[in-house]
Design a protein around this motif. Structure first.
Motif, PDB file in Angstrom:
ATOM      1  N   UNK A 147       0.851  -1.190   0.000  1.00  0.00           N
ATOM      2  CA  UNK A 147       0.000   0.000   0.000  1.00  0.00           C
ATOM      3  C   UNK A 147       0.883   1.236   0.000  1.00  0.00           C
ATOM      4  N   UNK A 148       0.630   2.129  -0.951  1.00  0.00           N
ATOM      5  CA  UNK A 148       1.427   3.343  -1.042  1.00  0.00           C
ATOM      6  C   UNK A 148       1.728   3.697  -2.482  1.00  0.00           C
ATOM      7  N   UNK A 149       2.909   4.273  -2.681  1.00  0.00           N
ATOM      8  CA  UNK A 149       3.319   4.707  -4.012  1.00  0.00           C
ATOM      9  C   UNK A 149       4.373   3.810  -4.616  1.00  0.00           C
ATOM     10  N   UNK A 150       5.192   4.406  -5.481  1.00  0.00           N
ATOM     11  CA  UNK A 150       6.166   3.621  -6.216  1.00  0.00           C
ATOM     12  C   UNK A 150       7.219   2.966  -5.347  1.00  0.00           C
ATOM     13  N   UNK A 151       7.579   3.589  -4.226  1.00  0.00           N
ATOM     14  CA  UNK A 151       8.596   3.002  -3.360  1.00  0.00           C
ATOM     15  C   UNK A 151       8.124   1.681  -2.774  1.00  0.00           C
ATOM     16  N   UNK A 152       6.869   1.660  -2.313  1.00  0.00           N
ATOM     17  CA  UNK A 152       6.335   0.441  -1.712  1.00  0.00           C
ATOM     18  C   UNK A 152       6.083  -0.626  -2.759  1.00  0.00           C
ATOM     19  N   UNK A 153       5.513  -0.230  -3.894  1.00  0.00           N
ATOM     20  CA  UNK A 153       5.314  -1.195  -4.972  1.00  0.00           C
ATOM     21  C   UNK A 153       6.650  -1.760  -5.430  1.00  0.00           C
ATOM     22  N   UNK A 154       7.664  -0.896  -5.498  1.00  0.00           N
ATOM     23  CA  UNK A 154       8.988  -1.346  -5.902  1.00  0.00           C
ATOM     24  C   UNK A 154       9.573  -2.358  -4.940  1.00  0.00           C
ATOM     25  N   UNK A 155       9.326  -2.166  -3.661  1.00  0.00           N
ATOM     26  CA  UNK A 155       9.793  -3.147  -2.677  1.00  0.00           C
ATOM     27  C   UNK A 155       9.078  -4.476  -2.879  1.00  0.00           C
ATOM     28  N   UNK A 156       7.779  -4.432  -3.113  1.00  0.00           N
ATOM     29  CA  UNK A 156       7.039  -5.662  -3.388  1.00  0.00           C
ATOM     30  C   UNK A 156       7.616  -6.403  -4.582  1.00  0.00           C
ATOM     31  N   UNK A 157       7.965  -5.651  -5.612  1.00  0.00           N
ATOM     32  CA  UNK A 157       8.545  -6.271  -6.804  1.00  0.00           C
ATOM     33  C   UNK A 157       9.893  -6.923  -6.502  1.00  0.00           C
ATOM     34  N   UNK A 158      10.691  -6.259  -5.679  1.00  0.00           N
ATOM     35  CA  UNK A 158      11.992  -6.827  -5.321  1.00  0.00           C
ATOM     36  C   UNK A 158      11.819  -8.145  -4.571  1.00  0.00           C
ATOM     37  N   UNK A 159      10.801  -8.219  -3.727  1.00  0.00           N
ATOM     38  CA  UNK A 159      10.508  -9.475  -3.035  1.00  0.00           C
ATOM     39  C   UNK A 159      10.090 -10.548  -4.036  1.00  0.00           C
ATOM     40  N   UNK A 160       9.198 -10.167  -4.955  1.00  0.00           N
ATOM     41  CA  UNK A 160       8.686 -11.133  -5.925  1.00  0.00           C
ATOM     42  C   UNK A 160       9.760 -11.635  -6.875  1.00  0.00           C
TER      43      UNK A 160
END
Length: 353
Positions: A92-105
């Protein structure tokens, strides 16, 4: 006669005011049981709210997402997900949080459900970026694209006006470069023009009335369209410059995009006249570059790199980095002209004046 390849990216989108109520249903649809909730430190309360909605399906909260996704932060989040037995992540949030999710994935393959609260658009892309050793490295991998995206305009009502404007122009950048991308196609062109027009309408309305739900909905709609363009076609000079400035000089992401975009458009104008005409039409103006500059300035966004922490002494280094590993671009990258572009962006000069 045009020739093109169109390859649709699979993603499930739930759009509308109040759509957060469907979160549990969407976690079930992913076949997941335990979700690690991701946020920035500033959005810890939002992450806890999501965890509360999930109840026993929340594995925990990781609230250390930051700009440009440092490698060490990504590793820490991946290890926490493994330790807690999470089988999906909710960002939940902006590009920073989505980017972290992507790094996990990227390494774990965990499915990501994104709940955007800004207009970054990265939730609609298979593009990831990780910063290590002072350099931001980007790539594409289908595993990192969020499987499901919940767009709820009510969650953006509290987004500060200044951040809304820069985030919205960041979204416009995705669509604008999509229009002159080397692998553009008619479907993405339609989305790009509609996305730019939606943002052009929404941002001044948000500046006037910050909690205008109709304007917030229009902006989030534009963000979805612009983000979809970003995820389907390649980007060019503008994004190369912003990756350089953000990753190597730690400048704020959306503000950097806002400042650089008019100058990148001016640089490419003569080489991509149809794209520039489409952008100008969408923004109800005569010049694409000037329209974007005016949209920023008239709504209180920064227009000069010097005002967001860039040092003039670093412009030569930024130019040198930008000239390496060149992206396809309508106009060849010329060192002297790129250096002048950066100088104009540093000083906040209106293109053409």
């Amino acid at each position: 006669m045009r020739s093109f390849v169109y390859n649709a990216q699979a993603a499930r989108v739930i759009f509308g005011a109040g759509s957060l109520q469907h979160l549990g249903r969407e976690i079930d649809a992913l076949g997941a049981r335990k979700a690690l909730v991701l946020s920035t430190p500033e959005q810890r309360a939002s992450a806890e709210m999501i965890a509360g909605l999930l109840g026993p399906r929340a594995a925990g909260v990781f609230d250390r997402a930051v700009m440009h996704v440092p490698m060490e932060t990504a590793r820490e989040a991946r290890e926490l997900a493994r330790k807690l037995g999470a089988d999906c992540a909710v960002a939940i949030g902006g590009g920073s949080t989505t980017g972290l999710g992507k790094a996990i994935a990227l390494d774990s393959g965990l499915p990501i459900l994104a709940i955007p609260t800004t207009y970054a658009g990265s939730e609609m892309t298979p593009i990831y970026g990780i910063t290590e050793g002072g350099m931001k490295k980007t790539g594409k991998d289908a595993r990192v694209q969020p499987r499901t995206v919940i767009y709820d305009p009510e969650l953006t009502l509290g987004l500060p006006v200044g951040m809304s404007i820069t985030s919205g122009i960041n979204a416009i950048a995705h669509a604008a470069e999509g229009l002159y991308s080397v692998d553009s196609n008619p479907v993405m062109d339609l989305m790009a023009k509609e996305g730019i027009a939606a943002m052009g309408r929404a941002l001044p309305a948000i500046k006037n009335v910050a909690n205008d739900l109709a304007a917030r909905s229009d902006a989030l709609y534009g963000a979805w369209l612009c983000g979809t363009v970003l995820g389907n076609v390649g980007m060019a000079l503008h994004h190369k410059l912003c990756h350089t400035l953000g990753g190597s000089f730690n400048l704020p992401h959306a503000e950097t995009h806002t400042i650089v975009l008019p100058h990148a458009l001016a640089y490419n104008a003569a080489a991509a006249p149809q794209a520039m005409a489409a952008i100008a039409t969408a923004l109800r103006a005569d010049s694409a570059a000037q329209a974007v500059f005016d949209l920023a300035k008239d709504n209180g966004a920064p227009v000069a790199l010097r005002d967001i922490g860039m040092k003039e002494a670093d412009l030569d280094k930024a130019c040198d980095i930008a000239m390496q590993n060149q992206y396809p671009n309508p106009r060849p990258l010329e060192g002297k002209a790129i250096r002048q572009l950066l100088q104009d962006a540093f000083e906040g000069v209106r293109p053409g004046e």
